[in-house]
Design a protein around this motif. Structure first.
Motif, PDB file in Angstrom:
ATOM      1  N   TYR A 172       5.075 -11.985  -0.593  1.00 55.58           N
ATOM      2  CA  TYR A 172       4.102 -10.947  -0.874  1.00 55.58           C
ATOM      3  C   TYR A 172       2.968 -10.954   0.149  1.00 55.58           C
ATOM      4  O   TYR A 172       2.622 -11.990   0.715  1.00 55.58           O
ATOM      5  CB  TYR A 172       3.512 -11.133  -2.274  1.00 55.58           C
ATOM      6  CG  TYR A 172       4.512 -10.959  -3.388  1.00 55.58           C
ATOM      7  CD1 TYR A 172       4.789  -9.712  -3.923  1.00 55.58           C
ATOM      8  CD2 TYR A 172       5.200 -12.067  -3.900  1.00 55.58           C
ATOM      9  CE1 TYR A 172       5.718  -9.552  -4.945  1.00 55.58           C
ATOM     10  CE2 TYR A 172       6.130 -11.926  -4.919  1.00 55.58           C
ATOM     11  CZ  TYR A 172       6.385 -10.673  -5.437  1.00 55.58           C
ATOM     12  OH  TYR A 172       7.306 -10.522  -6.428  1.00 55.58           O
ATOM     13  N   SER A 173       2.376  -9.782   0.319  1.00 58.69           N
ATOM     14  CA  SER A 173       1.210  -9.598   1.169  1.00 58.69           C
ATOM     15  C   SER A 173      -0.030  -9.471   0.283  1.00 58.69           C
ATOM     16  O   SER A 173       0.070  -8.956  -0.847  1.00 58.69           O
ATOM     17  CB  SER A 173       1.381  -8.335   2.022  1.00 58.69           C
ATOM     18  OG  SER A 173       0.131  -7.864   2.472  1.00 58.69           O
ATOM     19  N   PRO A 174      -1.206  -9.891   0.762  1.00 59.16           N
ATOM     20  CA  PRO A 174      -2.437  -9.741  -0.034  1.00 59.16           C
ATOM     21  C   PRO A 174      -2.767  -8.293  -0.380  1.00 59.16           C
ATOM     22  O   PRO A 174      -3.581  -8.042  -1.278  1.00 59.16           O
ATOM     23  CB  PRO A 174      -3.520 -10.347   0.868  1.00 59.16           C
ATOM     24  CG  PRO A 174      -2.792 -11.291   1.758  1.00 59.16           C
ATOM     25  CD  PRO A 174      -1.459 -10.654   2.001  1.00 59.16           C
ATOM     26  N   THR A 175      -2.149  -7.331   0.297  1.00 60.43           N
ATOM     27  CA  THR A 175      -2.402  -5.923  -0.014  1.00 60.43           C
ATOM     28  C   THR A 175      -1.617  -5.456  -1.235  1.00 60.43           C
ATOM     29  O   THR A 175      -1.878  -4.377  -1.760  1.00 60.43           O
ATOM     30  CB  THR A 175      -2.038  -5.025   1.183  1.00 60.43           C
ATOM     31  OG1 THR A 175      -0.641  -5.207   1.487  1.00 60.43           O
ATOM     32  CG2 THR A 175      -2.879  -5.379   2.403  1.00 60.43           C
ATOM     33  N   GLU A 176      -0.666  -6.269  -1.697  1.00 59.23           N
ATOM     34  CA  GLU A 176       0.150  -5.904  -2.849  1.00 59.23           C
ATOM     35  C   GLU A 176      -0.473  -6.452  -4.140  1.00 59.23           C
ATOM     36  O   GLU A 176      -0.950  -7.577  -4.185  1.00 59.23           O
ATOM     37  CB  GLU A 176       1.567  -6.467  -2.698  1.00 59.23           C
ATOM     38  CG  GLU A 176       2.339  -5.919  -1.512  1.00 59.23           C
ATOM     39  CD  GLU A 176       3.676  -6.599  -1.354  1.00 59.23           C
ATOM     40  OE1 GLU A 176       4.668  -6.045  -1.842  1.00 59.23           O
ATOM     41  OE2 GLU A 176       3.731  -7.684  -0.754  1.00 59.23           O
ATOM     42  N   ARG A 177      -0.449  -5.644  -5.165  1.00 60.17           N
ATOM     43  CA  ARG A 177      -0.984  -6.058  -6.460  1.00 60.17           C
ATOM     44  C   ARG A 177      -0.271  -7.305  -6.979  1.00 60.17           C
ATOM     45  O   ARG A 177      -0.894  -8.200  -7.575  1.00 60.17           O
ATOM     46  CB  ARG A 177      -0.853  -4.911  -7.467  1.00 60.17           C
ATOM     47  CG  ARG A 177      -1.194  -5.265  -8.909  1.00 60.17           C
ATOM     48  CD  ARG A 177      -2.624  -5.695  -9.084  1.00 60.17           C
ATOM     49  NE  ARG A 177      -2.923  -6.007 -10.484  1.00 60.17           N
ATOM     50  CZ  ARG A 177      -3.949  -6.730 -10.870  1.00 60.17           C
ATOM     51  NH1 ARG A 177      -4.794  -7.236  -9.972  1.00 60.17           N
ATOM     52  NH2 ARG A 177      -4.164  -6.970 -12.163  1.00 60.17           N
ATOM     53  N   ASP A 178       1.033  -7.389  -6.761  1.00 65.62           N
ATOM     54  CA  ASP A 178       1.797  -8.528  -7.267  1.00 65.62           C
ATOM     55  C   ASP A 178       1.398  -9.840  -6.596  1.00 65.62           C
ATOM     56  O   ASP A 178       1.684 -10.917  -7.134  1.00 65.62           O
ATOM     57  CB  ASP A 178       3.301  -8.290  -7.092  1.00 65.62           C
ATOM     58  CG  ASP A 178       3.866  -7.354  -8.155  1.00 65.62           C
ATOM     59  OD1 ASP A 178       3.136  -7.072  -9.129  1.00 65.62           O
ATOM     60  OD2 ASP A 178       5.008  -6.909  -8.014  1.00 65.62           O
ATOM     61  N   TRP A 179       0.781  -9.770  -5.431  1.00 67.72           N
ATOM     62  CA  TRP A 179       0.307 -10.991  -4.751  1.00 67.72           C
ATOM     63  C   TRP A 179      -0.682 -11.722  -5.655  1.00 67.72           C
ATOM     64  O   TRP A 179      -0.561 -12.920  -5.898  1.00 67.72           O
ATOM     65  CB  TRP A 179      -0.353 -10.602  -3.429  1.00 67.72           C
ATOM     66  CG  TRP A 179      -0.748 -11.735  -2.540  1.00 67.72           C
ATOM     67  CD1 TRP A 179       0.035 -12.406  -1.648  1.00 67.72           C
ATOM     68  CD2 TRP A 179      -2.047 -12.321  -2.419  1.00 67.72           C
ATOM     69  NE1 TRP A 179      -0.694 -13.368  -0.985  1.00 67.72           N
ATOM     70  CE2 TRP A 179      -1.974 -13.343  -1.441  1.00 67.72           C
ATOM     71  CE3 TRP A 179      -3.274 -12.078  -3.043  1.00 67.72           C
ATOM     72  CZ2 TRP A 179      -3.073 -14.114  -1.075  1.00 67.72           C
ATOM     73  CZ3 TRP A 179      -4.371 -12.851  -2.680  1.00 67.72           C
ATOM     74  CH2 TRP A 179      -4.263 -13.851  -1.714  1.00 67.72           C
ATOM     75  N   GLU A 180      -1.667 -10.986  -6.173  1.00 66.34           N
ATOM     76  CA  GLU A 180      -2.666 -11.569  -7.063  1.00 66.34           C
ATOM     77  C   GLU A 180      -2.033 -12.032  -8.365  1.00 66.34           C
ATOM     78  O   GLU A 180      -2.325 -13.131  -8.863  1.00 66.34           O
ATOM     79  CB  GLU A 180      -3.762 -10.543  -7.336  1.00 66.34           C
ATOM     80  CG  GLU A 180      -4.891 -11.059  -8.217  1.00 66.34           C
ATOM     81  CD  GLU A 180      -5.892  -9.965  -8.524  1.00 66.34           C
ATOM     82  OE1 GLU A 180      -7.046 -10.097  -8.102  1.00 66.34           O
ATOM     83  OE2 GLU A 180      -5.508  -8.971  -9.195  1.00 66.34           O
TER      84      GLU A 180
END
Length: 237
Positions: free
Chosen positions: A142-150
């Motif tokens: 995941y990338s920090p720009t994706e909601r699923d990252w958090e």
């Protein structure tokens, strides 16, 4: 020595160096058991990249001058054993090379605030293992720009807390928490190898808004996955 030459992807060497400088019982327990939660095992330590002057060759990285390495753990006995071994030896051995130990600093516990900004000392990696249509497994980073990252980071933190028997057993306890990229760009993507595994992670500056016990868990054990392989270490700005 005046210079230290390592493979570009040196995380496994640092991990081996840590295990080799612990009392045998502590090292064996940490390496072979960790702390279990379901099918997962958490080892609750992490470490930074090596900081200092360097230049990169085709397959190696060459460090010169004084170098610095940060190591953290929730386990005080691990840190105490590690420091004791280094003080007795008075040297650091990485691979077949030896470096002089100049000093060991023990950092004070950071003051808690909510929210608080942190910087990465090693990349944060967040991933899921997916099954493709043909049945083969695939790792998605995941990338920090994706909601699923958090979401994945919160899930990981909650699992760590449950393995330690701390906090609420309800993941909703983290409702209202946030991990927000503040200064993170394409240049912060790191593609690294741990032995034969390619791992993607992200450096940069982030804002954390977590309950106090979860902030200190993230600070001591690392954010995201693969902490004991040298990922997810953070420091206050």
């Amino acid at each position: 020595m005046d210079r230290l030459i390592l493979p570009i992807h040196y995380n496994s060497l640092i991990q081996g160096f840590i295990y080799a400088n612990l009392d045998n019982l502590i090292s064996d327990s940490l390496h072979n058991k960790g702390v279990a939660f379901g099918k997962r095992q958490f080892r609750f330590f992490t470490y930074s990249r090596i900081y200092g002057r360097y230049f990169i060759n085709s397959e190696t990285i060459e460090f010169t001058g004084p170098l610095k390495l940060h190591i953290s753990s929730i386990h005080e006995d691990v840190l105490e054993s590690f420091v004791k071994h280094l003080l007795i030896k008075g040297k650091i051995e990485l691979g077949s090379q030896q470096c002089e130990l100049l000093r060991i600093d023990v950092e004070e516990k950071p003051k808690f605030a909510r929210p608080i900004q942190v910087k990465t000392l090693s990349p944060i990696t967040v991933y899921s293992t997916l099954t493709a249509g043909d049945g083969r497994k695939k790792t998605y980073y995941y990338s920090p720009t994706e909601r699923d990252w958090e979401i994945q980071i919160f899930t990981n933190l909650w699992r760590k807390s449950q393995a330690l028997g701390m906090g609420s057993s309800d993941p909703a306890y983290l409702a209202g928490s946030r991990i927000r990229p503040v200064k993170v760009g394409k240049q912060d993507l790191r593609i690294m190898k741990y032995r034969d595994t390619v791992i993607k992670g992200w450096t940069g500056i982030y804002e954390l808004d977590l309950p106090e016990e979860f902030f200190y868990l993230a600070y001591d054990a690392g954010l995201g996955a693969k902490n004991s392989q040298g990922f997810g270490m953070i420091a206050l700005l």
